[in-house]
Design a protein around this motif. Structure first.
Motif, PDB file in Angstrom:
ATOM      1  N   LYS A   1      25.296 -54.473 -31.726  1.00  0.00           N
ATOM      2  CA  LYS A   1      26.217 -54.665 -30.607  1.00  0.00           C
ATOM      3  C   LYS A   1      27.496 -53.855 -30.794  1.00  0.00           C
ATOM      4  O   LYS A   1      28.070 -53.346 -29.824  1.00  0.00           O
ATOM      5  CB  LYS A   1      26.535 -56.155 -30.448  1.00  0.00           C
ATOM      6  N   SER A   2      27.936 -53.724 -32.036  1.00  0.00           N
ATOM      7  CA  SER A   2      29.137 -52.943 -32.319  1.00  0.00           C
ATOM      8  C   SER A   2      28.943 -51.483 -31.940  1.00  0.00           C
ATOM      9  O   SER A   2      29.812 -50.860 -31.315  1.00  0.00           O
ATOM     10  CB  SER A   2      29.496 -53.041 -33.803  1.00  0.00           C
ATOM     11  N   LEU A   3      27.793 -50.915 -32.323  1.00  0.00           N
ATOM     12  CA  LEU A   3      27.529 -49.505 -32.050  1.00  0.00           C
ATOM     13  C   LEU A   3      27.207 -49.273 -30.578  1.00  0.00           C
ATOM     14  O   LEU A   3      27.544 -48.222 -30.017  1.00  0.00           O
ATOM     15  CB  LEU A   3      26.386 -49.011 -32.938  1.00  0.00           C
ATOM     16  N   GLN A   4      26.578 -50.239 -29.937  1.00  0.00           N
ATOM     17  CA  GLN A   4      26.285 -50.106 -28.508  1.00  0.00           C
ATOM     18  C   GLN A   4      27.553 -50.107 -27.670  1.00  0.00           C
ATOM     19  O   GLN A   4      27.689 -49.338 -26.710  1.00  0.00           O
ATOM     20  CB  GLN A   4      25.368 -51.248 -28.053  1.00  0.00           C
ATOM     21  N   ASN A   5      28.500 -50.976 -28.052  1.00  0.00           N
ATOM     22  CA  ASN A   5      29.704 -51.171 -27.255  1.00  0.00           C
ATOM     23  C   ASN A   5      30.908 -50.393 -27.760  1.00  0.00           C
ATOM     24  O   ASN A   5      31.958 -50.386 -27.109  1.00  0.00           O
ATOM     25  CB  ASN A   5      30.074 -52.661 -27.218  1.00  0.00           C
ATOM     26  N   ALA A   6      30.757 -49.765 -28.940  1.00  0.00           N
ATOM     27  CA  ALA A   6      31.886 -49.085 -29.588  1.00  0.00           C
ATOM     28  C   ALA A   6      33.056 -50.048 -29.762  1.00  0.00           C
ATOM     29  O   ALA A   6      34.216 -49.721 -29.515  1.00  0.00           O
ATOM     30  CB  ALA A   6      32.320 -47.850 -28.797  1.00  0.00           C
ATOM     31  N   GLU A   7      32.749 -51.284 -30.178  1.00  0.00           N
ATOM     32  CA  GLU A   7      33.756 -52.305 -30.421  1.00  0.00           C
ATOM     33  C   GLU A   7      33.524 -52.898 -31.809  1.00  0.00           C
ATOM     34  O   GLU A   7      32.385 -53.137 -32.209  1.00  0.00           O
ATOM     35  CB  GLU A   7      33.676 -53.428 -29.376  1.00  0.00           C
ATOM     36  N   TRP A   8      34.604 -53.130 -32.530  1.00  0.00           N
ATOM     37  CA  TRP A   8      34.466 -53.751 -33.845  1.00  0.00           C
ATOM     38  C   TRP A   8      33.785 -55.110 -33.714  1.00  0.00           C
ATOM     39  O   TRP A   8      34.192 -55.942 -32.908  1.00  0.00           O
ATOM     40  CB  TRP A   8      35.832 -53.920 -34.495  1.00  0.00           C
ATOM     41  N   PHE A   9      32.730 -55.299 -34.488  1.00  0.00           N
ATOM     42  CA  PHE A   9      31.944 -56.532 -34.490  1.00  0.00           C
ATOM     43  C   PHE A   9      31.361 -56.839 -33.118  1.00  0.00           C
ATOM     44  O   PHE A   9      30.997 -57.974 -32.837  1.00  0.00           O
ATOM     45  CB  PHE A   9      32.779 -57.722 -34.982  1.00  0.00           C
ATOM     46  N   GLY A  10      31.252 -55.829 -32.249  1.00  0.00           N
ATOM     47  CA  GLY A  10      30.730 -56.067 -30.906  1.00  0.00           C
ATOM     48  C   GLY A  10      31.627 -56.946 -30.079  1.00  0.00           C
ATOM     49  O   GLY A  10      31.197 -57.528 -29.080  1.00  0.00           O
ATOM     50  N   ASN A  11      32.905 -57.044 -30.465  1.00  0.00           N
ATOM     51  CA  ASN A  11      33.845 -57.959 -29.837  1.00  0.00           C
ATOM     52  C   ASN A  11      35.005 -57.169 -29.239  1.00  0.00           C
ATOM     53  O   ASN A  11      35.851 -56.654 -29.973  1.00  0.00           O
ATOM     54  CB  ASN A  11      34.360 -58.955 -30.889  1.00  0.00           C
ATOM     55  N   PRO A  12      35.091 -57.056 -27.919  1.00  0.00           N
ATOM     56  CA  PRO A  12      36.167 -56.273 -27.295  1.00  0.00           C
ATOM     57  C   PRO A  12      37.558 -56.822 -27.563  1.00  0.00           C
ATOM     58  O   PRO A  12      38.551 -56.111 -27.393  1.00  0.00           O
ATOM     59  CB  PRO A  12      35.832 -56.339 -25.796  1.00  0.00           C
ATOM     60  N   SER A  13      37.657 -58.078 -27.991  1.00  0.00           N
ATOM     61  CA  SER A  13      38.963 -58.674 -28.277  1.00  0.00           C
ATOM     62  C   SER A  13      39.406 -58.467 -29.721  1.00  0.00           C
ATOM     63  O   SER A  13      40.523 -58.823 -30.092  1.00  0.00           O
ATOM     64  CB  SER A  13      38.935 -60.184 -27.981  1.00  0.00           C
ATOM     65  N   TYR A  14      38.513 -57.899 -30.535  1.00  0.00           N
ATOM     66  CA  TYR A  14      38.858 -57.703 -31.944  1.00  0.00           C
ATOM     67  C   TYR A  14      39.876 -56.581 -32.072  1.00  0.00           C
ATOM     68  O   TYR A  14      39.741 -55.540 -31.424  1.00  0.00           O
ATOM     69  CB  TYR A  14      37.610 -57.381 -32.770  1.00  0.00           C
ATOM     70  N   PRO A  15      40.930 -56.741 -32.902  1.00  0.00           N
ATOM     71  CA  PRO A  15      41.949 -55.690 -33.037  1.00  0.00           C
ATOM     72  C   PRO A  15      41.333 -54.354 -33.448  1.00  0.00           C
ATOM     73  O   PRO A  15      40.443 -54.311 -34.298  1.00  0.00           O
ATOM     74  CB  PRO A  15      42.865 -56.243 -34.136  1.00  0.00           C
ATOM     75  N   ASP A  16      41.815 -53.269 -32.843  1.00  0.00           N
ATOM     76  CA  ASP A  16      41.297 -51.946 -33.147  1.00  0.00           C
ATOM     77  C   ASP A  16      41.872 -51.478 -34.469  1.00  0.00           C
ATOM     78  O   ASP A  16      43.033 -51.105 -34.571  1.00  0.00           O
ATOM     79  CB  ASP A  16      41.680 -50.963 -32.030  1.00  0.00           C
ATOM     80  N   ARG A  17      41.025 -51.494 -35.497  1.00  0.00           N
ATOM     81  CA  ARG A  17      41.507 -51.181 -36.837  1.00  0.00           C
ATOM     82  C   ARG A  17      41.714 -49.684 -37.051  1.00  0.00           C
ATOM     83  O   ARG A  17      42.167 -49.248 -38.091  1.00  0.00           O
ATOM     84  CB  ARG A  17      40.563 -51.744 -37.897  1.00  0.00           C
ATOM     85  N   ASN A  18      41.348 -48.847 -36.045  1.00  0.00           N
ATOM     86  CA  ASN A  18      41.615 -47.412 -36.171  1.00  0.00           C
ATOM     87  C   ASN A  18      43.087 -47.105 -35.960  1.00  0.00           C
ATOM     88  O   ASN A  18      43.586 -46.070 -36.386  1.00  0.00           O
ATOM     89  CB  ASN A  18      40.817 -46.631 -35.116  1.00  0.00           C
ATOM     90  N   LYS A  19      43.783 -47.990 -35.229  1.00  0.00           N
ATOM     91  CA  LYS A  19      45.161 -47.714 -34.884  1.00  0.00           C
ATOM     92  C   LYS A  19      46.096 -48.128 -36.005  1.00  0.00           C
ATOM     93  O   LYS A  19      45.995 -49.230 -36.540  1.00  0.00           O
ATOM     94  CB  LYS A  19      45.532 -48.475 -33.606  1.00  0.00           C
ATOM     95  N   THR A  20      46.997 -47.235 -36.363  1.00  0.00           N
ATOM     96  CA  THR A  20      47.974 -47.550 -37.388  1.00  0.00           C
ATOM     97  C   THR A  20      49.349 -47.262 -36.837  1.00  0.00           C
ATOM     98  O   THR A  20      49.530 -46.444 -35.927  1.00  0.00           O
ATOM     99  CB  THR A  20      47.744 -46.701 -38.635  1.00  0.00           C
ATOM    100  N   GLY A  21      50.365 -47.941 -37.416  1.00  0.00           N
ATOM    101  CA  GLY A  21      51.711 -47.757 -36.940  1.00  0.00           C
ATOM    102  C   GLY A  21      52.340 -46.463 -37.428  1.00  0.00           C
ATOM    103  O   GLY A  21      51.823 -45.799 -38.282  1.00  0.00           O
TER     104      GLY A  21
END
Length: 222
Positions: free
Chosen positions: A202-222
């Protein structure tokens, strides 16, 4: 809802795939831990990994217990985890839905020693004379007496917080025509593999961490 470009999506997928490849390597080390006589360590990591995947995938405001149990019930591929333990059901219902006890006791008596399907209990509740709010409350809390939830409190909880657990044995429980149900490393490891496969897909299908669109995007850094 914010959308990302195809280029950003592909970059994100690379990170997600790398994460799951490393996660799988960790999972694959567990049988060796068991073989090297580190049974408690192998079982502890197994349930912690299930907890990690469940929390990431379902997230939200639910408790860890609810997410963990939901993952085992819906993603493990093993119907045992969704079965309701009758004694546990009566004990839990006494606390959160006392008025439903006579109905539940009747169902349990009609299926002596049997683990109960949630669908059977839901039908009994729906056909009963209980008030509608009571029916809704009962049905929404049946999972608390599931084998999955018992695994959370009696295996995951005891391994993480002490004093430890070697698994569970329901000696008198009837399931699929057989008496005796054992929950051990092998059963939970198979469940972990299935949950991992489902969440990764589900993660790879949706391009979402853990297949969860509400999960924080860990690619983004401050």
């Amino acid at each position: 809802m914010m959308t990302i470009s195809d280029e950003d999506r592909e970059a994100k997928l690379i990170f997600i795939e790398a994460f799951f490849e490393e996660f799988e390597r960790r999972i694959e080390r567990l049988p060796k831990l068991l073989a090297d006589s580190f049974k408690d360590e192998a079982l502890t990591l197994c349930v912690v990994y299930i907890d990690h995947l469940a929390s990431g995938h379902f997230g939200g405001d639910q408790s860890n217990n609810e997410n963990f149990s939901r993952a085992l019930r819906t993603l493990s591929g093993d119907s045992l985890f969704a079965m309701i333990h009758p004694r546990d059901l009566l004990e839990k219902a006494a606390g959160f839905c006392h008025e439903a006890l006579p109905l539940l006791e009747s169902v349990v008596q009609n299926h002596p020693n049997a683990l109960l399907e949630e669908a059977l209990l839901r039908r009994a509740v729906q056909e009963s004379g209980l008030a509608e709010p009571v029916k809704q409350k009962l049905n929404s809390n049946l999972w608390r007496a599931s084998i999955a939830s018992i695994c959370y409190s009696h295996i995951r909880g005891q391994l993480v917080h002490g004093p430890g657990s070697g698994g569970l044995l329901f000696e008198d429980s009837l399931y699929k025509g057989k008496v005796g149900v054992k929950v051990d490393f092998d059963l939970l490891y198979r469940a972990l593999r299935s949950i991992y496969d489902s969440v990764k897909t589900k993660s790879l299908q949706n391009a979402e961490w853990f297949g969860n669109p509400s999960y924080p995007d860990r690619n983004k850094t401050g």
